[in-house]
Design a protein around this motif. Structure first.
Motif, PDB file in Angstrom:
ATOM      1  N   THR A   1      -4.753   9.529  -2.905  1.00  0.00           N
ATOM      2  CA  THR A   1      -4.721   7.963  -3.382  1.00  0.00           C
ATOM      3  C   THR A   1      -3.922   6.973  -2.677  1.00  0.00           C
ATOM      4  OG1 THR A   1      -3.397   8.972  -5.280  1.00  0.00           O
ATOM      5  CG2 THR A   1      -5.705   8.672  -5.821  1.00  0.00           C
ATOM      6  N   ARG A   7      -6.450   2.374   4.931  1.00  0.00           N
ATOM      7  CA  ARG A   7      -7.322   1.215   4.964  1.00  0.00           C
ATOM      8  C   ARG A   7      -6.591  -0.074   5.228  1.00  0.00           C
ATOM      9  NH1 ARG A   7     -12.732  -0.342   3.389  1.00  0.00           N
ATOM     10  NH2 ARG A   7     -13.397   1.411   2.325  1.00  0.00           N
ATOM     11  N   THR A   8      -5.641  -0.268   4.633  1.00  0.00           N
ATOM     12  CA  THR A   8      -4.681  -1.389   5.010  1.00  0.00           C
ATOM     13  C   THR A   8      -4.489  -1.635   6.476  1.00  0.00           C
ATOM     14  OG1 THR A   8      -3.885  -1.488   2.607  1.00  0.00           O
ATOM     15  CG2 THR A   8      -2.703  -2.815   4.203  1.00  0.00           C
ATOM     16  N   PRO A  10       0.678  -1.238   0.003  1.00  0.00           N
ATOM     17  CA  PRO A  10       0.098  -0.114   0.078  1.00  0.00           C
ATOM     18  C   PRO A  10       0.959   1.135   0.164  1.00  0.00           C
ATOM     19  CG  PRO A  10      -0.911  -1.507   1.626  1.00  0.00           C
ATOM     20  CD  PRO A  10       0.557  -2.266   0.960  1.00  0.00           C
ATOM     21  N   ILE A  23      -1.852   3.261  -6.178  1.00  0.00           N
ATOM     22  CA  ILE A  23      -3.078   2.454  -6.034  1.00  0.00           C
ATOM     23  C   ILE A  23      -4.020   2.967  -4.893  1.00  0.00           C
ATOM     24  CG2 ILE A  23      -3.237  -0.076  -5.414  1.00  0.00           C
ATOM     25  CD1 ILE A  23      -0.794  -0.744  -6.821  1.00  0.00           C
ATOM     26  N   CYS A  24      -5.097   2.665  -5.160  1.00  0.00           N
ATOM     27  CA  CYS A  24      -6.221   3.406  -4.099  1.00  0.00           C
ATOM     28  C   CYS A  24      -7.046   2.469  -3.506  1.00  0.00           C
ATOM     29  CB  CYS A  24      -6.783   4.699  -4.593  1.00  0.00           C
ATOM     30  SG  CYS A  24      -7.482   4.530  -6.286  1.00  0.00           S
ATOM     31  N   MET A  25      -6.744   1.321  -3.075  1.00  0.00           N
ATOM     32  CA  MET A  25      -7.386   0.179  -2.574  1.00  0.00           C
ATOM     33  C   MET A  25      -6.396  -0.368  -1.433  1.00  0.00           C
ATOM     34  SD  MET A  25      -7.516  -2.234  -5.673  1.00  0.00           S
ATOM     35  CE  MET A  25      -8.888  -3.002  -5.282  1.00  0.00           C
ATOM     36  N   SER A  26      -7.064  -1.101  -0.495  1.00  0.00           N
ATOM     37  CA  SER A  26      -6.170  -1.904   0.404  1.00  0.00           C
ATOM     38  C   SER A  26      -5.816  -3.286  -0.209  1.00  0.00           C
ATOM     39  CB  SER A  26      -7.149  -2.330   1.807  1.00  0.00           C
ATOM     40  OG  SER A  26      -8.098  -3.217   1.311  1.00  0.00           O
ATOM     41  N   ARG A  27      -4.856  -3.699   0.442  1.00  0.00           N
ATOM     42  CA  ARG A  27      -4.435  -5.133  -0.011  1.00  0.00           C
ATOM     43  C   ARG A  27      -5.465  -6.118   0.104  1.00  0.00           C
ATOM     44  NH1 ARG A  27       1.110  -5.619   1.939  1.00  0.00           N
ATOM     45  NH2 ARG A  27       0.396  -5.193   4.104  1.00  0.00           N
ATOM     46  N   SER A  43      -5.217   3.830   0.573  1.00  0.00           N
ATOM     47  CA  SER A  43      -4.511   2.500   0.367  1.00  0.00           C
ATOM     48  C   SER A  43      -3.882   2.164   1.717  1.00  0.00           C
ATOM     49  CB  SER A  43      -3.651   2.458  -0.597  1.00  0.00           C
ATOM     50  OG  SER A  43      -3.126   1.186  -0.932  1.00  0.00           O
TER      51      SER A  43
END
Ligand SMILES: Cc1cc2nc3c(=O)[nH]c(=O)nc-3n(C[C@H](O)[C@H](O)[C@H](O)COP(=O)(O)OP(=O)(O)OC[C@H]3O[C@@H](n4cnc5c(N)ncnc54)[C@H](O)[C@@H]3O)c2cc1C
Length: 272
Positions: A140, A147-148, A50, A71-75, A144
């Motif tokens: 962004t 949230r991770t 992340p 990258i804009c999301m968690s693992r 990540s």
């Protein structure tokens, strides 16, 4: 393919992979999220920490353009969907950001390099205090990371100070507010808006984020600067440097302050 440098060290040329766009999601009037399907055979290549970014390559107006998007999301979200999501805020006159916002559609193929970057926060087994400060599209990599950490470190506390022009121009606003509601005991989301026409908003949470404002917000929220384990700053260079200087002056350990800059703000022309 590789190049043999005179030192004798072999340097691999970065390899772009054509990925299929799975979804294009409008976030604000000027920003979209673009998700790519990651085929099974590329899962290992596109494994990420992340905070890392993807480099996209496209021919736009006859020119080969390459730009980075975090990258804009968690693992866990990536593992659960088999996708990687980036987001682009449209820049006036920009080549790739305008193309991503206005032209790219699901089903398109885009050349993408494996994740890169050291603006990362490896998760640990201990409980930590983390503060992130982001402005605009600087959210962004931070969304990540945040949230991770919330998903993988059950005892860690996270404070996010996030600056934008207005609520409507805020990327991931609903997602962040829902996360703050879901993790209310561990995640403090502090939104600052530079344009508030109502005059009703708390003055501390109005105006542009800078070092002085961050210092005041942290005092009010009871964050003890020297006790914060890790800091993550992302936004325009001027903001990042000002905030960094302030928090180090307040006792933050310099090695704990990580930063990523997307863009050098234009220097105003000198007055005649
Ligand atoms: C490590 C890294 C990660 C990044 N992650 C993201 C991300 O997640 N989301 C995102 O939206 N952007 C991100 N960026 C910025 C992105 O790579 C591009 O620079 C941006 O999209 C502009 O590219 P463009 O081709 O549209 O504009 P260009 O054609 O390169 O530039 C057009 C004009 O806009 C100016 N300009 C360039 N970039 C910006 C900017 N960011 N803000 C204001 N003016 C600008 C230029 O000086 C030029 O005058 C990241 C940059 C880096 C280095």
């Amino acid at each position: 393919m590789s190049l043999l440098k005179s030192s004798g060290v072999r340097h691999r040329r970065p390899q772009f992979h054509p990925l299929t766009v799975a979804a294009v999601e409008r976030l604000t009037d000027r920003a979209v999220a673009v998700s790519f399907d990651i085929p099974d055979e590329l899962r290992e290549t596109f494994r990420f920490e992340p905070g890392q970014h993807l480099t996209l390559r496209a021919t736009i107006g006859g020119t080969d353009v390459r730009r980075s998007y975090s990258i804009c999301m968690s693992r866990a979200q990536a593992a659960g969907t088999g996708r990687l999501r980036i987001a682009s805020q449209e820049v006036d006159g920009g080549a790739m950001s305008v193309w991503l916002n206005r032209v790219v559609r699901p089903g398109d193929r885009i050349e993408v390099l494996a994740p890169l970057g050291d603006f990362v926060c490896p998760t640990v087994d201990t409980e930590r205090e983390i503060v992130a400060i982001a402005a605009g599209s600087g959210i962004t990599p931070v969304i990540s990371l945040v949230r991770t950490v919330l998903e993988e470190e059950p005892g860690t506390q996270v404070t996010l100070i996030f600056g934008n022009r207005t609520p409507d121009s805020t990327m991931f606003r609903a997602e962040l507010e829902s996360l703050a509601e879901h993790c209310a005991a561990r995640f403090d989301l502090i939104e600052v808006f530079s344009r508030d026409s109502s005059g009703a908003r708390d003055p501390l949470l109005t105006g542009r984020i800078d070092g002085a404002k961050v210092r005041q917000i942290l005092r009010r929220t009871g964050v003890a600067v020297p006790e914060v384990d890790e800091w993550f700053l992302c936004g325009p260079i001027g903001l990042v440097h000002d905030v960094r200087t302030t928090i180090v002056g307040e006792g933050a350990e310099p090695a704990s302050v990580h930063h990523e800059e997307f863009f050098q703000e234009p220097v105003p022309a000198p007055a005649d």
